[in-house]
Design an enzyme around this catalytic site. Structure first.
Site, PDB file in Angstrom:
ATOM      1  CG  HIS A  64      -2.120   0.860   1.010  1.00 42.09           C
ATOM      2  ND1 HIS A  64      -2.049   2.231   1.059  1.00 42.09           N
ATOM      3  CD2 HIS A  64      -3.400   0.570   0.685  1.00 42.09           C
ATOM      4  CE1 HIS A  64      -3.246   2.736   0.804  1.00 42.09           C
ATOM      5  NE2 HIS A  64      -4.076   1.756   0.583  1.00 42.09           N
ATOM      6  N   PRO A  65       0.553   2.202  -0.898  1.00 40.41           N
ATOM      7  CG  PRO A  65      -0.359   3.453  -2.653  1.00 40.41           C
ATOM      8  CD  PRO A  65      -0.530   2.167  -1.904  1.00 40.41           C
ATOM      9  CB  CYS A  66      -1.036   5.012   2.811  1.00 43.29           C
ATOM     10  SG  CYS A  66      -0.756   3.533   3.785  1.00 43.29           S
ATOM     11  CG  HIS A  67       2.751   4.282   5.880  1.00 42.39           C
ATOM     12  ND1 HIS A  67       2.397   5.364   6.650  1.00 42.39           N
ATOM     13  CD2 HIS A  67       1.999   3.248   6.326  1.00 42.39           C
ATOM     14  CE1 HIS A  67       1.471   4.990   7.512  1.00 42.39           C
ATOM     15  NE2 HIS A  67       1.218   3.722   7.357  1.00 42.39           N
ATOM     16  CB  THR A  68       5.440   5.124  -0.715  1.00 37.05           C
ATOM     17  OG1 THR A  68       4.948   3.787  -0.725  1.00 37.05           O
ATOM     18  CG2 THR A  68       6.665   5.217  -1.602  1.00 37.05           C
TER      19      THR A  68
END
Lengths: 205, 121
Positions: free
Chosen positions: A159-163
């Site tokens: 999931h890209p939310c923390h990238t």
């Protein structure tokens, strides 16, 4: 644009730099263009699963099989066997750009020769233990499953939310060409994806 | 040591390596590598930045060591980058990194969990 994120142009520029490295190092990554104009970056690894549980087969090992070797294996296995060799796994990794988060996203699937997709549990068992701990501890390596934006079938993805949060502290933020290498080398290992050291060496400032 | 541009830092680091590694002729390869840790982003500054590490220790071990030294929690992540942009896999030996890059100046990035954990001090 939030710190640690990149624009789509920057993403594709970084992908070009990344693919240039790949062409010199392992030639495993390629761009896939689809009929409707969408494109993504892909790598496929075919690994023979070993029975030895101490060394689960994943792309982290060096037990790579070239296509001609697989045919030899198959002919040996096929003697009297009706089903395909279940121990040969195909690991597929795709890099796409997330419009919502302005960061790259890693999609992946693992399947057997007869097309059966491995569940997340089964994939995790293949990943070396040191990375498993990281996966469960780190909040930014959240794996989920959704429809692949281009292919339309189910894929697992990080999931890209923390990238962006991860990348904003990375040294590479100053030179966006290195963004993909910095990102992939950090997040890849938890899903069995290994970038050889050469990627860092050739990626010199 | 002043914190000027990375290139000059790297060359300083290389010089230090040549001086401090064992020089007896029987040592074809240094058994300990000098590792220089530089914080990046939100990472805390370490009082002791330079460490002599056995070349067969792995990146993962260095990361765990830093976590203990800085008294980080299990939710905090430490990432080690070499050459500005590449994170070697945790099972990579420090010796391999040194051989490949001819220097072990690493930048350490720390990610804390959630916006409410912004500072360790």
């Amino acid at each position: 644009m939030a710190a640690g994120s990149i624009s789509e142009d920057e993403f594709w520029n970084s992908i070009i730099s990344f693919l240039t490295l790949s062409s010199k190092i392992d030639r495993k990554w390629m761009i896939i263009d689809t009929q409707n104009g969408a494109r993504y970056v892909k790598k496929t690894e075919i690994i023979k699963d070993t029975e030895n549980k101490e060394h689960p087969a994943s792309p982290m090992d060096n037990a790579h099989i070239r296509n001609n070797e697989i045919e030899d294996e198959d002919s040996a296995v096929f003697q009297g066997e009706e089903s395909l060799d279940q121990s040969i796994l195909t690991w597929e990794y795709h890099i796409l750009y997330s419009q919502s988060f302005s960061v790259p996203v890693l999609y992946f699937n693992v399947h057997t020769q007869n097309g059966k997709l491995l569940s997340l549990d089964e994939i995790w068992k293949k990943v070396p233990e040191t990375y498993q701990e990281r996966l469960s501890e780190d909040r930014w390596t959240f794996i989920s499953q959704q429809e692949h934006p281009v292919l339309g079938c189910p894929y697992f993805y990080l999931h890209p939310c923390h990238t962006a949060e991860l990348m904003k502290n990375t040294p590479a933020v100053t030179d966006k060409r290195h963004y993909i290498v910095a990102w992939l080398s950090a997040v890849g290992p938890v899903v069995g994806l290994n970038l050889p050291l050469e990627y860092g060496k050739l990626c010199a400032c | 040591m002043s914190d000027d541009g990375n290139e000059s830092r790297d060359s300083k680091n290389t010089e230090t390596e040549e001086k401090s590694s064992p020089t007896s002729p029987s040592h074809a390869v240094e058994s300990k590598i000098d590792v220089l840790l530089k914080p990046a982003g939100d990472a805390p500054i370490m009082k002791k930045k330079k460490w002599a590490v056995d070349r067969n220790k792995r990146i993962g071990w260095v990361g765990e060591f830093i976590k203990k030294y800085l008294k980080l929690t299990a939710q905090d992540s430490v990432f080690l980058y070499v050459n500005q942009s590449f994170a070697p896999t945790p099972d990579t030996e420090i010796g391999s990194v040194f051989d490949k890059f001819l220097q072990t100046s690493m930048k350490m990035t720390k990610i804390t969990e959630g916006p409410w954990a912004t500072s360790l001090t």
